[in-house]
Write a protein that holds these residues in place. Structure first.
Motif, PDB file in Angstrom:
ATOM      1  N   PHE A 149       2.926   6.837   1.010  1.00 11.03           N
ATOM      2  CA  PHE A 149       2.307   6.224   2.194  1.00 11.03           C
ATOM      3  C   PHE A 149       2.856   4.813   2.428  1.00 11.03           C
ATOM      4  O   PHE A 149       3.200   4.439   3.551  1.00 11.03           O
ATOM      5  N   LEU A 150       2.965   4.014   1.357  1.00  6.78           N
ATOM      6  CA  LEU A 150       3.467   2.648   1.506  1.00  6.78           C
ATOM      7  C   LEU A 150       4.901   2.630   2.021  1.00  6.78           C
ATOM      8  O   LEU A 150       5.282   1.756   2.821  1.00  6.78           O
ATOM      9  N   PHE A 151       5.719   3.600   1.582  1.00  8.85           N
ATOM     10  CA  PHE A 151       7.127   3.630   1.968  1.00  8.85           C
ATOM     11  C   PHE A 151       7.410   4.650   3.063  1.00  8.85           C
ATOM     12  O   PHE A 151       8.557   5.057   3.237  1.00  8.85           O
ATOM     13  N   ASN A 152       6.387   5.034   3.795  1.00  8.92           N
ATOM     14  CA  ASN A 152       6.599   5.930   4.938  1.00  8.92           C
ATOM     15  C   ASN A 152       7.534   5.255   5.932  1.00  8.92           C
ATOM     16  O   ASN A 152       7.293   4.123   6.347  1.00  8.92           O
ATOM     17  N   THR A 155       5.388   4.672   9.602  1.00 12.91           N
ATOM     18  CA  THR A 155       4.126   3.927   9.682  1.00 12.91           C
ATOM     19  C   THR A 155       3.776   3.183   8.407  1.00 12.91           C
ATOM     20  O   THR A 155       2.717   2.554   8.345  1.00 12.91           O
ATOM     21  N   GLY A 156       4.623   3.237   7.386  1.00 16.77           N
ATOM     22  CA  GLY A 156       4.309   2.599   6.117  1.00 16.77           C
ATOM     23  C   GLY A 156       4.329   1.082   6.200  1.00 16.77           C
ATOM     24  O   GLY A 156       5.088   0.490   6.976  1.00 16.77           O
ATOM     25  N   ASN A 159       7.979  -0.739   5.607  1.00 17.92           N
ATOM     26  CA  ASN A 159       8.899  -0.766   6.743  1.00 17.92           C
ATOM     27  C   ASN A 159       8.334  -1.553   7.917  1.00 17.92           C
ATOM     28  O   ASN A 159       9.082  -2.131   8.712  1.00 17.92           O
ATOM     29  N   TRP A 172      13.560   5.854   2.639  1.00 17.23           N
ATOM     30  CA  TRP A 172      12.916   5.932   1.338  1.00 17.23           C
ATOM     31  C   TRP A 172      12.852   7.362   0.826  1.00 17.23           C
ATOM     32  O   TRP A 172      13.876   7.956   0.542  1.00 17.23           O
TER      33      TRP A 172
END
Length: 334
Positions: A149-152, A155-156, A159, A172
């Protein structure tokens, strides 16, 4: 009367050695039975959950077996197919080797550096120790989902911050070239389990040795080489051996990352498969064993893969343990 007086004392009759053997043997047998009784639970568990499955896997590796019908003996054909006709097995082996060669050393070095910083910390050291250790308590599935989720890429938060500063964030976990390095970041984040062991080892190094090294004019690097390193060699070897074993069995993190990054919630082969996504970059050896055994129901071939993994792991560990003598305190100081 058979007793004789020697130097004013009464000497007892000589005792033949054979007269005490039965009692000693009974005592030894009792101690041996007691030891076996205490070891029985561990030996029973070892036999049921390790020795028996290992022997069964070796036997099934020479058969065609699908769990529904009786095993059919086919000799070495599973191994012939493994080494000559299965292209994905080498992709999985290469990915697994990447985790062994890259992930394990990076985690060990980073954990050691963090532990050394925490040893030097004077204020709020308890807070920082807790902060670095807490990620290790997070379940692997939850930590992988959070990282994906963080590196989506769309929408992360990572980014989003990069775009805020005018950059263009990478894909990612959706990029075959960055999927394994992304898992490497996750492995570094959850380094608390190794870090806490290194921290205990560093705190156990005698302060007198550091003081003697300082009196001899040793700088920081020299104190680490000639004082710290020799004292923590056993912990380094333990971290390396356990890390290699874990990397050879790398499964959960890669499988969940592939599933979540692809937007699907399945782990398997066939329609809607997410195994190894993207482009087999996260396909590990244990995942391929799972696919062959429990998705394709090729238990015989999966057993051959498992036997190969066991042999490779055993060779790795033999080579590592044979090199332990090269890291003895005497040689580390030389």
């Amino acid at each position: 009367m058979t007793a004789s007086t020697v130097s004013g004392r009464i000497a007892s009759p000589a005792i033949r050695p054979g007269s005490v053997r039965p009692g000693l043997r009974r005592s030894q047998r009792r101690r041996l039975l007691t030891a076996y009784a205490m070891l029985a639970p561990a030996l029973l568990g070892l036999g049921i959950f390790f020795v028996f499955p290992l022997i069964a896997s070796v036997i099934f590796s020479f058969t065609r077996y699908d769990l529904l019908s009786d095993p059919e003996w086919i000799g070495l054909r599973n191994y012939e197919y493994l080494f000559t006709k299965d292209p994905k097995v080498w992709i999985a082996a290469a990915n697994t080797l990447w985790f062994v060669v890259i992930l394990v050393p990076v985690r060990i070095v980073t954990s050691l550096l963090v532990a050394m910083l925490l040893v030097r910390a004077r204020q709020a050291s308890g807070f920082w120790r807790t902060a670095f250790y807490l990620p290790a308590l997070v379940p692997p599935v939850a930590s992988v989902v959070a990282f994906v989720f963080l590196f989506n890429p769309g929408t992360g938060p990572v980014n989003t911050i990069i775009r805020f500063f005018g950059g263009h964030g990478p894909l990612w976990f959706n990029d075959p070239a960055l999927s394994k390095p992304s898992l490497l970041l996750l492995g570094v984040w959850v380094l608390g389990d190794i870090m806490i062991i290194f921290l205990a080892a560093l705190l156990d190094v005698p302060r007198e040795q550091y003081e003697a090294a300082e009196l001899d004019g040793a700088n920081g690097a020299q104190r680490f080489r000639f004082v710290t390193l020799p004292n923590i060699v056993p912990v380094l070897v333990f971290a390396l051996v356990t890390g290699v074993i874990a990397a050879l069995q790398y499964f959960t993190e890669a499988a969940v990352a592939s599933s979540v990054a692809s937007g699907k919630a399945t782990v398997g082969e066939g329609a809607g498969s997410t195994i190894g996504y993207p482009d087999d970059s996260l396909l590990t050896f244990t995942q391929w064993i799972y696919v062959r055994g429990f998705s394709n129901f090729q238990l015989g071939y999966a057993s051959a893969l498992a036997v190969l993994l066991f042999v490779v792991a055993a060779l790795f560990l033999v080579l590592l343990l044979r090199r332990v003598n090269a890291f003895t305190p005497e040689e580390a100081q030389g």
